[in-house]
Design a protein around this motif. Structure first.
Motif, PDB file in Angstrom:
ATOM      1  N   ILE A  56     -10.556  36.526  -0.908  1.00 10.95           N
ATOM      2  CA  ILE A  56      -9.172  36.942  -0.778  1.00 10.95           C
ATOM      3  C   ILE A  56      -8.220  35.531  -1.294  1.00 10.95           C
ATOM      4  N   ARG A  57      -7.172  35.728  -1.283  1.00 14.08           N
ATOM      5  CA  ARG A  57      -6.290  34.733  -1.892  1.00 14.08           C
ATOM      6  C   ARG A  57      -6.582  34.411  -3.361  1.00 14.08           C
ATOM      7  N   ILE A  58      -6.137  34.656  -4.522  1.00 15.45           N
ATOM      8  CA  ILE A  58      -6.233  34.280  -5.633  1.00 15.45           C
ATOM      9  C   ILE A  58      -4.981  33.786  -6.113  1.00 15.45           C
ATOM     10  N   ASP A  59      -4.868  32.756  -7.167  1.00 12.40           N
ATOM     11  CA  ASP A  59      -3.603  32.675  -7.619  1.00 12.40           C
ATOM     12  C   ASP A  59      -3.191  34.043  -8.481  1.00 12.40           C
ATOM     13  N   GLY A  87      -9.043  31.524  -2.285  1.00 14.73           N
ATOM     14  CA  GLY A  87      -8.788  30.920  -0.849  1.00 14.73           C
ATOM     15  C   GLY A  87      -7.410  30.045  -0.535  1.00 14.73           C
ATOM     16  N   GLY A  88      -6.680  30.167  -1.692  1.00 10.81           N
ATOM     17  CA  GLY A  88      -5.419  29.098  -1.340  1.00 10.81           C
ATOM     18  C   GLY A  88      -5.658  27.668  -2.071  1.00 10.81           C
ATOM     19  N   LYS A  89      -4.563  27.117  -2.378  1.00 11.24           N
ATOM     20  CA  LYS A  89      -4.647  25.850  -3.013  1.00 11.24           C
ATOM     21  C   LYS A  89      -5.246  24.554  -2.303  1.00 11.24           C
ATOM     22  N   ASP A  90      -5.058  24.805  -0.808  1.00 14.39           N
ATOM     23  CA  ASP A  90      -5.371  23.613   0.070  1.00 14.39           C
ATOM     24  C   ASP A  90      -6.826  23.993   0.745  1.00 14.39           C
ATOM     25  N   PHE A  91      -7.643  25.373   0.151  1.00 16.58           N
ATOM     26  CA  PHE A  91      -8.751  25.500   0.604  1.00 16.58           C
ATOM     27  C   PHE A  91      -9.903  24.606  -0.294  1.00 16.58           C
ATOM     28  N   LYS A 123     -18.415  30.023   8.934  1.00 18.34           N
ATOM     29  CA  LYS A 123     -17.240  30.800   9.741  1.00 18.34           C
ATOM     30  C   LYS A 123     -16.039  30.214   8.942  1.00 18.34           C
ATOM     31  N   GLY A 124     -15.755  28.878   8.689  1.00 15.57           N
ATOM     32  CA  GLY A 124     -14.697  28.323   8.212  1.00 15.57           C
ATOM     33  C   GLY A 124     -14.593  28.241   6.741  1.00 15.57           C
ATOM     34  N   THR A 125     -15.923  28.321   6.048  1.00 14.60           N
ATOM     35  CA  THR A 125     -15.737  28.293   4.535  1.00 14.60           C
ATOM     36  C   THR A 125     -16.349  29.554   3.938  1.00 14.60           C
ATOM     37  N   PHE A 126     -17.533  29.996   4.053  1.00 13.47           N
ATOM     38  CA  PHE A 126     -18.050  30.998   3.457  1.00 13.47           C
ATOM     39  C   PHE A 126     -17.315  32.340   3.728  1.00 13.47           C
ATOM     40  N   MET A 127     -17.260  32.544   5.131  1.00 10.93           N
ATOM     41  CA  MET A 127     -16.535  33.788   5.508  1.00 10.93           C
ATOM     42  C   MET A 127     -14.736  34.042   4.580  1.00 10.93           C
ATOM     43  N   VAL A 128     -14.464  32.635   4.461  1.00 10.64           N
ATOM     44  CA  VAL A 128     -13.222  32.858   4.202  1.00 10.64           C
ATOM     45  C   VAL A 128     -13.460  32.933   2.433  1.00 10.64           C
ATOM     46  N   ILE A 129     -14.224  32.601   1.950  1.00 17.25           N
ATOM     47  CA  ILE A 129     -14.584  32.873   0.314  1.00 17.25           C
ATOM     48  C   ILE A 129     -14.775  34.272   0.161  1.00 17.25           C
ATOM     49  N   ALA A 146     -25.054  48.498   0.905  1.00 17.77           N
ATOM     50  CA  ALA A 146     -26.128  49.487   0.811  1.00 17.77           C
ATOM     51  C   ALA A 146     -26.733  49.661   2.208  1.00 17.77           C
ATOM     52  N   PRO A 147     -27.715  50.655   2.507  1.00 17.38           N
ATOM     53  CA  PRO A 147     -28.250  50.947   3.851  1.00 17.38           C
ATOM     54  C   PRO A 147     -28.795  49.629   4.382  1.00 17.38           C
ATOM     55  N   GLY A 148     -28.288  49.104   5.419  1.00 16.07           N
ATOM     56  CA  GLY A 148     -29.061  48.072   6.022  1.00 16.07           C
ATOM     57  C   GLY A 148     -28.571  46.454   5.383  1.00 16.07           C
ATOM     58  N   GLU A 149     -27.678  46.584   4.558  1.00 16.48           N
ATOM     59  CA  GLU A 149     -27.302  45.409   3.645  1.00 16.48           C
ATOM     60  C   GLU A 149     -25.924  45.361   3.954  1.00 16.48           C
ATOM     61  N   PRO A 150     -25.581  44.718   4.707  1.00 16.27           N
ATOM     62  CA  PRO A 150     -24.080  44.476   4.827  1.00 16.27           C
ATOM     63  C   PRO A 150     -23.450  43.555   3.627  1.00 16.27           C
ATOM     64  N   ALA A 151     -22.291  43.676   3.097  1.00 11.13           N
ATOM     65  CA  ALA A 151     -21.649  42.962   2.180  1.00 11.13           C
ATOM     66  C   ALA A 151     -21.676  41.533   2.722  1.00 11.13           C
ATOM     67  N   HIS A 152     -21.094  40.421   1.720  1.00  8.89           N
ATOM     68  CA  HIS A 152     -21.511  39.214   2.097  1.00  8.89           C
ATOM     69  C   HIS A 152     -20.791  38.643   3.166  1.00  8.89           C
ATOM     70  N   TYR A 153     -19.452  39.095   3.239  1.00  4.61           N
ATOM     71  CA  TYR A 153     -18.644  38.732   4.294  1.00  4.61           C
ATOM     72  C   TYR A 153     -19.165  38.955   5.901  1.00  4.61           C
TER      73      TYR A 153
END
Lengths: 338, 662
Positions: A2-5, A103-107, A120-126, A213-220
């Protein structure tokens, strides 16, 4: 993600020629690469034999990021561009922001050992989708900025607008390094768009289903599984919850690596410095091998795979080496192309 | 042409040899008796500490096998007409000699735990890089084997490896930078190479095995790069061979303190070039050359001068002194020196037919002869002298005969020479010795070669070494194949002829192994892979546990990738390059043949093969309890030096028994 310039999405949308797309595809390569060092470090920092459940999830995500980088590079090659993978500035400075203001310029993304707050604070934000599907107690934030999804949507639109003759150079693409249904030659706008769909789906899932995919959640959601300690399942009410098989986290099973290691983490002339330099040189060699692979010598991908094994050994040896004798923390890998 | 021609570049720096040391003891190959502590760091290492307890997995159980050049820089360039020692005079001085920049480091590989004295570097790249990381040349190092191993470091400290050796090989497929015009030396070198390979020789010493030391796993490297031609030997120089006599037959101990070396006479330029990079003793690991007196190269006017003689100055034609005590001499030359001899008419006329000597000045215009050229100038050497053979396979070894450095036809005798191979591998190890050490070189019938060989007038001959179709027949029981030493000797040499003890061919013959149609883990593949898992804990701890079916199948694709690579690739598995073709094929077949569950066949534990024992063992090495061992510590427990001492002791035992090598 999320959050892209906004300038990147808007710039892409207003581009008018094939050559103008080169910049955006190069940026996509840099973006997909930029998550690899932090994810890889977290993966390396898990002590062998401990935290295998988490390790398998991290490994699967890192491999898919490499696939995404490969896809972006193949598309650029296909339309006649030349990916630049070993130039100055290709590797972002860590700790620091990711390319395109993700993720925003302060990320700020660090190079750090695995921890639940890091996930939680970094990878899930990415990896956060445009509209995350509520899982358990999670609630989505309303999007009010440009997203990486939009960036890839715009890219697809532009690729579809190209003349079919703009695509080709199949013999210069890296194919076969991943499974065939994911790493296929980019021959036309259709194959390019299918490949981009893989990037988006694996990263974010779809708007209605967190499973790519079955049994494979997306990265987030895979990161969510790690944070909540359970596999993602569909509940009886049709909703999703982290309530499946447990994913254990053993806090002792992580190397106590000092965050954001730098080249001078050990003085010159010490064994630790040699280990540190060996890793940095190995990573640079990896980028060189990839650069050659995407610039006319696709068979070089085999040397890149070989380097990946060596890098893991070197990283874990570093992470097992205290910065000062008989004390914590330990050293860590330094990623730089310079 | 070789690195002893012009132009040449000298470099100095360090190397890293991150070798795995669990496989240094042959008994660690016995998988059914393997103990976890054999993967642990040795306890109580270091010389003179008097507290050694266990060799365990020795000094680097987690070694990766990587071999790297580290911080190596060009220290001088030598052209036919001048020597350049500053970057102002030629920017090549100060440039970096680097390894690969787009793949993994090279690997250091022993032939076998029972032949660790012909270690080879595989998959190394050698490049010259400027400050901006631009590569002026970049090529592939042809597998190089060290030679002339000797105890060069005189004052041991910590846990230094006091042995030193030299690696000579060629750099092939050299890519040159388009523009070399800024460097006279590089332009000249490229022109001399004429698109051919480079010749490279480097000396290694001062290797530090102390895990707490800053220099751990590294040593000093000093070397020379020059032009080569594909037609000449790759691994030694056709030249004048000065061979040192030995103390008590110990190949690491030169009788007069200076080891063997090679010179080349450039008759046109009337210059003698000598490579003294590996023959002069050093005091410490840093390479400080020991002061062994005023040394000169000379030519003997009489042929019967012997090493150890004191001769009058009138019996010698002096070529020149070796300024080895001058500051920066070694750093800038890597021990290579050019001595003009045109000033002396006798020399100009006779240098081609009289022996070259290394002499030390003694009182009253006399000189002590330390090393001399072989008697009658005769010499023979196999170029590549390490072979790995599958059953039914043959290797061709090229032998070069010379007389006073010139190709020379001669008759050779060939016979088994196992005098420098065998033993446990780590000498008088501190690990308990509960199982037998296999004997080597048996059965002799598994390796055939002619008893004699005639070298033609060009001095060349091809020696064919053939492994029998049935292979050696598992004579060592718990590890594959057998090692053989094949000696080659010039027939009818003068009685005062001294041989270079390292001039023999080492062969590893693999056992016959039928590739199963449907290999299973328990019966076929597990026994092979788990042995590697034991010996290379870095793999099992960090990448894939080779002794564990689940771990292996999880990494199936990566393993297929590594086992399919050509052995020349630095990523090739196994790193030890000791896997027969059939076993490799069996492993790949097993990895690729997946069942309905998508996994390679597991089989059942009952299918496990029974452990087999060696059919020939070394008397006295088996079944000796630790208590029965002498209490005194060996000088280098578990080390190469101790290993060689042990091999020599056994060899003497064999000889006194009248030989039992049948």
């Amino acid at each position: 993600m999320i959050r892209i310039d906004p300038k990147w999405v808007e710039g892409l949308q207003s581009s008018r020629s094939r050559e103008e797309l080169y910049l955006y595809l190069q940026k996509a390569i840099e973006l997909e690469h930029s998550t690899i060092p932090p994810y890889l470090t977290a993966y390396y920092s898990l002590k062998p034999g401990l935290n295998d459940g988490i390790g398998n999830l991290l490994r699967s995500i890192v491999i898919e990021e490499m696939l995404h980088m490969t896809i972006a590079a193949n598309i650029l090659v296909s339309i006649g561009g030349a990916p630049s993978i070993n130039g100055p500035g290709f590797v972002p400075r860590y700790p620091g922001p990711l390319p395109m203001g993700i993720g925003g310029k302060d990320f700020v993304v660090p190079i750090a050992a695995f921890s639940l707050p890091l996930v939680k604070g970094t990878f899930m934000v990415i990896e956060e989708p445009e509209e995350p599907i509520p899982v358990g107690t999670l609630r989505a934030q309303p999007p009010h900025y440009r997203t990486i999804g939009e960036f890839y949507d715009a890219l697809k639109e532009k690729l579809r607008g190209l003349d079919p003759s703009a695509f080709g150079h199949v013999d210069r693409q890296v194919v076969g390094a991943f499974s065939k249904d994911q790493n296929f030659p980019i021959k036309c706008a259709d194959t390019a768009c299918q490949a981009i769909d893989i990037i988006v789906r694996q990263g974010e899932g779809s708007a209605v289903d967190p499973f790519e995919a079955p049994g494979e959640p997306a990265h987030y959601y895979r990161f969510g599984e790690i944070c909540y300690g359970s596999k993602l399942i569909r509940g009886q009410d049709g909703g999703f919850l982290y309530g499946g098989a447990p994913i254990a986290f053993v806090s002792d099973g992580v190397f106590p690596m000092k965050e954001n290691p730098t080249a001078d983490q050990f003085p010159r002339g010490t064994f630790g410095r040699l280990l540190s330099d060996n890793f940095t040189e190995g990573y640079r060699n990896l980028l060189n091998a990839l650069h050659l692979a995407f610039n006319g010598e696709p068979e070089r991908i085999s040397a890149a795979l070989g380097l990946m094994y060596q890098l893991r050994l070197l990283a874990q040896r570093l992470m097992g080496t205290p910065l000062e004798a008989d004390a914590l923390p330990t050293a860590g890998p330094v990623y730089t192309a310079e | 042409m070789s690195y002893l021609d012009w132009p040449r570049l000298h470099f100095k720096g360090r190397f890293q040899a991150d070798t795995s040391t669990v496989n240094n003891d042959v008994r660690h190959y016995k998988s059914d008796a393997f103990e976890p502590q054999f993967q642990a760091m040795m306890v109580g290492h270091g010389q003179g500490q008097g507290q050694a307890q266990r060799t365990n997995g020795y000094w680097n159980p987690e070694g990766s096998g990587a071999w790297r050049l580290v911080h190596c820089r060009i220290t001088s360039a030598v052209l036919a007409s001048k020597t350049i020692t500053s970057a102002r005079a030629d920017p090549v001085v100060g440039m970096r000699i680097a390894g690969s920049d787009d793949r993994v480091a090279g690997k250091l590989v022993d032939l076998d735990p029972q032949q660790q004295a012909v270690s080879q570097i595989w998959g190394l790249r050698v490049a010259l890089e400027d400050d901006r990381n631009v590569r002026l040349f970049d090529g592939h190092y042809d597998v190089g084997t060290f030679s002339n191993l000797w105890k060069r470091q005189q004052i041991p400290a910590n846990f230094d490896q006091t042995l030193a050796a030299a690696f000579q090989s060629q750099v092939n497929h050299v890519q040159w930078s388009e523009d070399l015009s800024h460097s006279e030396a590089l332009s000249a070198l490229r022109a001399a190479c004429n698109d051919g390979p480079l010749s490279i020789c480097f000396n290694t010493f001062g290797f530090d095995r102390e895990p707490s030391a800053p220099d751990y796993t590294t040593g000093v490297v000093a070397g020379t790069i020059g032009p080569a031609t594909p037609a000449e030997p790759k691994h030694f120089v056709l030249g004048r061979q000065l061979v040192a006599p030995l103390r008590d037959g110990n190949p690491t101990a030169p009788l007069h303190g200076v080891y063997s070396f090679t010179c080349v006479v450039h008759a046109g330029a009337r210059v003698l070039s000598a490579d003294m990079g590996n023959c002069l003793p050093i005091l410490h690991a840093d390479g400080t050359l020991q002061d062994v007196g005023e040394l000169s190269l000379a030519v003997a006017k009489r042929h019967d001068v012997a090493a150890g003689d004191r001769v009058g100055g009138r019996e010698l034609a002096m070529i020149g002194t070796i300024p080895y005590q001058r500051p920066l001499w070694y750093e800038r030359t890597a021990g290579v020196i050019d001595l003009p001899y045109g000033h002396d008419g006798w020399l100009s006329e006779n240098i081609g037919g009289h022996p070259v000597l290394l002499v030390r000045a003694a009182p009253a215009d006399t000189y002590d002869v330390l090393v001399r050229e072989t008697a009658d100038g005769l010499y023979v050497r196999a170029d590549s002298h390490v072979c790995r053979l599958n059953p039914g396979q043959a290797a061709e070894v090229t032998l070069y005969g010379t007389r006073f450095g010139t190709p020379h036809g001669m008759a050779l005798s060939l016979s088994a020479d196992n005098s420098l191979i065998g033993g446990a591998g780590t000498g008088a190890t501190l690990n308990p010795e509960r199982w037998p050490v296999p004997d080597v070189g048996v059965p002799a019938s598994a390796l055939s070669y002619p008893a004699t060989l005639e070298l033609g007038p060009d001095g060349k001959g091809k020696l064919e070494l053939s492994a029998s179709e049935s292979g050696p027949g598992c004579p060592r029981g718990y590890l594959d194949g057998q090692v053989y030493g094949v000696g080659y000797r010039i027939q009818n040499t003068p009685s005062n002829y001294i041989e270079n003890p390292w001039n023999f061919v080492s062969c590893l013959l693999w056992d016959a192994w039928a590739v199963p149609d449907e290999p299973t883990w328990y019966r076929d593949i597990g026994p092979i892979l788990s042995q590697y898992g034991n010996l290379y804990p870095i793999m099992s701890r960090h990448l894939v546990d080779l002794g564990d079916y689940d771990s292996v199948v999880k990494h199936r694709q990566s393993l297929i990738f590594c086992f399919e690579l050509p052995v020349s690739d630095p990523n090739s598995m196994p790193v030890s390059r000791d896997l027969s073709d059939n076993k490799r094929q069996g492993i790949l077949r097993w990895l690729k043949n997946v069942g309905p569950d998508g996994l390679p066949a597991k089989g059942t534990p009952e299918d496990r093969p029974k452990a087999s024992a060696p059919s020939h063992t070394l008397a006295g090495a088996a079944g000796v309890s630790p208590q029965a061992r002498p209490q005194e510590r060996p000088p280098d427990p578990g080390g190469m030096l101790d290993y060689l001492n042990e091999v020599l002791k056994q060899q003497r035992g064999r000889l006194t028994k009248g030989g039992d090598e049948s």
